[in-house]
Every structure is written in C-alpha cells, then in structure tokens.
Design a protein around this motif. Structure first.
Motif, PDB file in Angstrom:
ATOM      1  N   GLY A 188     -17.967 -26.724 -63.192  1.00  0.00           N
ATOM      2  CA  GLY A 188     -17.280 -26.824 -61.911  1.00  0.00           C
ATOM      3  C   GLY A 188     -15.780 -26.752 -61.971  1.00  0.00           C
ATOM      4  O   GLY A 188     -15.122 -26.750 -60.930  1.00  0.00           O
ATOM      5  N   ALA A 189     -15.205 -26.698 -63.180  1.00  0.00           N
ATOM      6  CA  ALA A 189     -13.747 -26.647 -63.300  1.00  0.00           C
ATOM      7  C   ALA A 189     -13.236 -25.275 -62.869  1.00  0.00           C
ATOM      8  O   ALA A 189     -13.983 -24.292 -62.819  1.00  0.00           O
ATOM      9  N   THR A 190     -11.951 -25.204 -62.557  1.00  0.00           N
ATOM     10  CA  THR A 190     -11.314 -23.968 -62.111  1.00  0.00           C
ATOM     11  C   THR A 190     -10.103 -23.666 -62.995  1.00  0.00           C
ATOM     12  O   THR A 190      -9.832 -24.364 -63.972  1.00  0.00           O
ATOM     13  N   LYS A 194      -4.281 -28.057 -65.824  1.00  0.00           N
ATOM     14  CA  LYS A 194      -4.695 -29.409 -66.228  1.00  0.00           C
ATOM     15  C   LYS A 194      -3.892 -29.781 -67.468  1.00  0.00           C
ATOM     16  O   LYS A 194      -4.220 -29.372 -68.581  1.00  0.00           O
ATOM     17  N   GLU A 208      -7.277 -31.753 -61.043  1.00  0.00           N
ATOM     18  CA  GLU A 208      -6.945 -30.377 -60.718  1.00  0.00           C
ATOM     19  C   GLU A 208      -6.021 -30.389 -59.499  1.00  0.00           C
ATOM     20  O   GLU A 208      -6.441 -30.760 -58.403  1.00  0.00           O
ATOM     21  N   ARG A 232      -8.135 -31.823 -56.440  1.00  0.00           N
ATOM     22  CA  ARG A 232      -9.301 -32.703 -56.550  1.00  0.00           C
ATOM     23  C   ARG A 232      -9.272 -33.453 -57.869  1.00  0.00           C
ATOM     24  O   ARG A 232      -8.556 -33.082 -58.809  1.00  0.00           O
ATOM     25  N   ILE A 233     -10.052 -34.504 -57.907  1.00  0.00           N
ATOM     26  CA  ILE A 233     -10.193 -35.335 -59.103  1.00  0.00           C
ATOM     27  C   ILE A 233     -11.656 -35.295 -59.526  1.00  0.00           C
ATOM     28  O   ILE A 233     -12.563 -35.503 -58.710  1.00  0.00           O
ATOM     29  N   GLY A 234     -11.881 -35.023 -60.802  1.00  0.00           N
ATOM     30  CA  GLY A 234     -13.233 -35.015 -61.348  1.00  0.00           C
ATOM     31  C   GLY A 234     -13.495 -36.292 -62.122  1.00  0.00           C
ATOM     32  O   GLY A 234     -12.716 -36.656 -63.011  1.00  0.00           O
ATOM     33  N   ILE A 246     -20.766 -34.891 -63.624  1.00  0.00           N
ATOM     34  CA  ILE A 246     -19.407 -34.955 -63.098  1.00  0.00           C
ATOM     35  C   ILE A 246     -19.420 -34.758 -61.584  1.00  0.00           C
ATOM     36  O   ILE A 246     -20.218 -33.995 -61.033  1.00  0.00           O
ATOM     37  N   ARG A 247     -18.530 -35.495 -60.901  1.00  0.00           N
ATOM     38  CA  ARG A 247     -18.365 -35.344 -59.457  1.00  0.00           C
ATOM     39  C   ARG A 247     -16.899 -35.077 -59.159  1.00  0.00           C
ATOM     40  O   ARG A 247     -16.015 -35.673 -59.767  1.00  0.00           O
ATOM     41  N   TRP A 248     -16.669 -34.170 -58.208  1.00  0.00           N
ATOM     42  CA  TRP A 248     -15.312 -33.771 -57.838  1.00  0.00           C
ATOM     43  C   TRP A 248     -14.984 -34.310 -56.457  1.00  0.00           C
ATOM     44  O   TRP A 248     -15.772 -34.163 -55.523  1.00  0.00           O
ATOM     45  N   GLU A 315     -18.145 -42.229 -51.904  1.00  0.00           N
ATOM     46  CA  GLU A 315     -17.573 -40.911 -52.178  1.00  0.00           C
ATOM     47  C   GLU A 315     -16.281 -40.677 -51.372  1.00  0.00           C
ATOM     48  O   GLU A 315     -16.023 -39.576 -50.888  1.00  0.00           O
TER      49      GLU A 315
END
Length: 453
Positions: A188-190, A194, A208, A232-234, A246-248, A315
């Motif tokens: 899920g990273a872009t 970072k 991110e 966003r923060i993972g 992992i959740r973003w 969340e």
C-alpha cells in the motif's frame, strides 16, 4: 561569490581533513562521558558546487572524550564512489554504493555506519576512516533509511528502505549482532518521500506526506510538493506478519522529515510527534536547499511540532500543532524511544524573515511548557544528542552534547549541557569551525568492546 546558501556562513564546507589532540576544556567534563560524539555533514570537496544541499559529499566529525579529557578531534570525508564523481544512476539502474553518506552516523553491532537514505550504509573505523559499503552480508535488498531505530528493550535495529519505484517501501529488523532477521515489502505504500519513521512498543509507524517523486526535478533530488499526493500515516503491528495488517490513516497535508517519538497511550491510541511544514514552509526550505529565489532566511522557518493521536478502534486521527516556535532535529532520551516520554529537545531556528535566534529547546509534555538555551549571536548549535548520566533516576538525568558553529570567532565548540536545566557544564574548544551539519550519535566506548586508541 556563490549563490548557494548551503555553501556559505555556518554551512561553509571544510576544505581538508585534520587531526588535533589535547583539546582545551573549560569547566569539567563528566567522567561517564567516555566515548565519541560523531556527527555527519554535507561537505563537498573544494571546487564542487552541488545542485542541492543534500548532494554534498558526507564528512564525519568526531570528538573523543575520556576520563574528563577531550583527547582528539578529527574530520574525514566518507570515501564512497560518489566522492570521486561516480553517478547514482547507471545504465543498469541505481548504484546503491554511489552515496553521499552525509546524513547520519550510528553504531550497531560494533559497526560504525554512515548513512544516506538513497543508498546502502558505509562502514567506518572508530577513527573515522572508510572501510566500505555494508549490505548486512548481502541481506539488505534496498537502500536504507538514514533514521534507523534501536529498540531500547530488545537492542534490535529497525529500519526501512524507500524508493520512488516499486517496491516503494521495505521494512527490516536486525538483531543485536547486526544480522537481518526480518525483511518484508510493506503493501500500500506510494512514491511519497519517507525520510523517517517511528517505533512504539507494539507498532511501526510510517509517514507519507504531501511530497512525492517528481521525475521533472532538476536538483538531483527528484521530489516536490504534490497536492495530489494524499498525506497519511501507516500503522503496522510489529512482528513477522505485521505488514499484512498495516492500516493507513489520512491526515492533513504537510511534510515531516523527523519524528520526535511515538508511543501507545493508556487508551491504546498511537501518539506520534514531530516537526512538520506546510506547503509554504516546504517551498521556503526547498528553495534554500537548492539555492533558488524566494527562499527563507534559513531552512525550517515554518517547521512546527505537530502531534497526531491515532485511535485504532474508531479509526480516527486527532492532530494539532502544539507549539509556534520554528524547530527541527528533535531528540530525546532514547531509553524512552517507543514509550511515553516527558521530555524532548530540538534546535530552534529564526523565522522566514530572519527574526528569532538559534538555541536548544526543551519541551516538557507533562506541564506543556518549553525552555530555551540561547547560544548567542551568529552561533548555530547542532542537533542535541542526549547521553544518560551514570546511575540516572529521572528521564532528564543526563547531558546534551551539541557542536556550536561561531561565525564571529570563525570557531566551533562542543557544548556539554545539563539536560535537566540546560545549564552549561563544559565547553570543548575545537581546532576549526565545524560545518553545520545534520545528525550524529554518541558512541560509548563499550560499544566497541576493547577500546584502544
């Protein structure tokens, strides 16, 4: 006359390597300060004008303290292929050994490593000579962040490697001896930049921001502010299968280069803190880093401490700027890394108009207050490295070590302060003005085992 601000003033590069012994000390150095303060900096060779501050070759500066004496100072370029002009991009892709190695320097498993996030580490001797590229015995399959984290409980080294191309984010754990025991791609990273991350007792926290890969960049650092890049923060559970869970979490646009700390609060929420810049703050700093018009008087002119509180159950994310002072380079007593801390430290900077001074800042999270040790006119301190006192009983029982660049005297000193009150304990006079740099570490003698100079 150069138009590059990162080659002038406090940032004027050193032109040679020297070694000096028997340094003059004012005050009394605490006897438990037995080791080396080693700090990194971007320092191009004479005649070289990089297109970006971050492109300057790495030079490490070391100060050896022992038994109340300041035994030596030495500075050395990190001898990587890039120092001799080797390109990062080749016909077969990036050369991960063509590193500036100029961002940070750490010790782990008895090895001294100079770091730059686009490359593999470079190993140094304890006297700062270059050994060579280090890839953890071939198990490092990507670049390595310049901001690894040592878990104060297990002694393991946690770090990541990021890239503007897939895989965008790799996560690693190395044991206390330096052997990589875990490496996984984070889903899920872009291509967002970072630079740093955070570690809690139970989670790994990635950030991110609104800065991402820009193939049209001309500075040699291919990143730019991108309004289309979601911030966003993972949050990823620690453990072998953590990446699968992992959740973003979306956050406000911004860019955070350095995390102060992260921890779980008494409600199980993940709390992350660190200086951030908005769009205008990033523009001002970036223009300073490349020497473009429209820059601030200094980088970090709009860099303010921000706190995110992430509720994993609902969340939701609560975020706020907690102080209006321009600061960067946050540090803390690393025994509290990943746990709820009371104190953190930072370097204060002038605002975009050059107003305000440089200093060392101490934040008290319990009282919500801050105190500042101003270092004087035309004097710039480096990142304040915390060293615990012998038999410490409080979180701020210890010392802050910072190298101060003094333009009026064309000199530098190592300033040793009491971390509890920011009072000066001792000053070590260095044989030259040390180029303003980025990050460094205190390496105690026992990190190397038998330590014989």
């Amino acid at each position: 006359m150069t138009s590059k601000p990162f080659l002038t003033g406090h940032y004027t590069p050193a032109v040679d390597e020297i070694t000096a012994t028997g340094l003059t000390v004012e005050g009394s150095l605490p006897p438990e300060l037995s080791g080396r303060l080693i700090r990194n900096s971007h320092n191009p060779k004479p005649g070289v004008t990089p297109t970006h501050w971050f492109k300057g070759s790495g030079m490490v500066h070391g100060i050896r303290l022992q038994d109340g004496r300041a035994e030596w100072y030495r500075n050395r370029w990190v001898r990587t292929p890039a120092l001799e002009g080797a390109p990062y991009m080749t016909e077969t892709g990036p050369d991960l050994t063509a590193s500036t190695a100029g961002t940070h320097v750490i010790e782990h498993g008895g090895r001294l490593l100079a770091l730059c996030e686009a490359n593999v580490p470079f190993e140094l001797t304890r006297d700062l000579d270059t050994v060579g590229a280090y890839d953890f015995g071939g198990r490092l399959r990507s670049a390595m962040t310049a901001h690894p984290k040592t878990d104060p409980v297990t002694g393991e080294l946690h770090f990541f490697g990021s890239s503007p191309f897939p895989p965008y984010l790799m996560y690693y754990v190395a044991d206390t001896e330096g052997a990589i025991t875990h490496g996984v791609e984070v889903p899920g990273a872009t291509a967002s930049l970072k630079h740093d991350f955070a570690l809690t007792r139970h989670h790994v926290v990635f950030v991110e921001g609104t800065v991402s890969f820009d193939p049209n960049g001309h500075s040699g650092i291919p990143y730019a502010w991108n309004d289309a890049q979601p911030a966003r923060i993972g949050v990823m559970p620690r453990g072998a299968d953590g990446a699968e869970h992992i959740r973003w979490f979306p956050v406000e646009p911004g860019s955070m280069l350095h995390a102060a700390n992260a921890y779980e609060d008494d409600r199980g929420r993940v709390v992350l803190e660190g200086p951030t810049v908005d769009r205008e703050g990033f523009r001002l700093s970036w223009n300073w880093w490349v020497g473009a018009p429209g820059r601030g008087a200094e980088p970090n002119a709009r860099s303010y401490i921000r706190r995110w509180v992430i509720d994993l159950t609902t969340e939701s994310v609560d975020e706020q700027i907690v102080d209006d002072l321009a600061v960067e380079f946050p540090t803390l007593n690393e025994d509290f890394l990943g746990a709820a801390h009371r104190y953190q430290y930072a370097v204060s900077f002038p605002d975009r108009n050059g107003l305000g001074g440089y200093g060392i800042v101490k934040y008290d999270r319990t009282t919500g207050t801050r105190s500042i040790r101003e270092v004087g006119d035309a004097r710039l301190p480096s990142e304040a490295v915390f060293v615990p006192a012998a038999a410490a009983t409080r979180e701020d029982d210890g010392y802050l070590l910072t190298v101060v660049s003094d333009l009026k005297q064309d000199a530098s000193q190592l300033l040793v302060m009491d971390a509890s009150g920011l009072d000066r304990i001792a000053t070590v006079h260095l044989p030259r003005r040390v180029t303003a740099g980025i990050h460094g570490s205190w390496i105690p003698d026992n990190a190397f085992g038998d330590d014989v100079d």
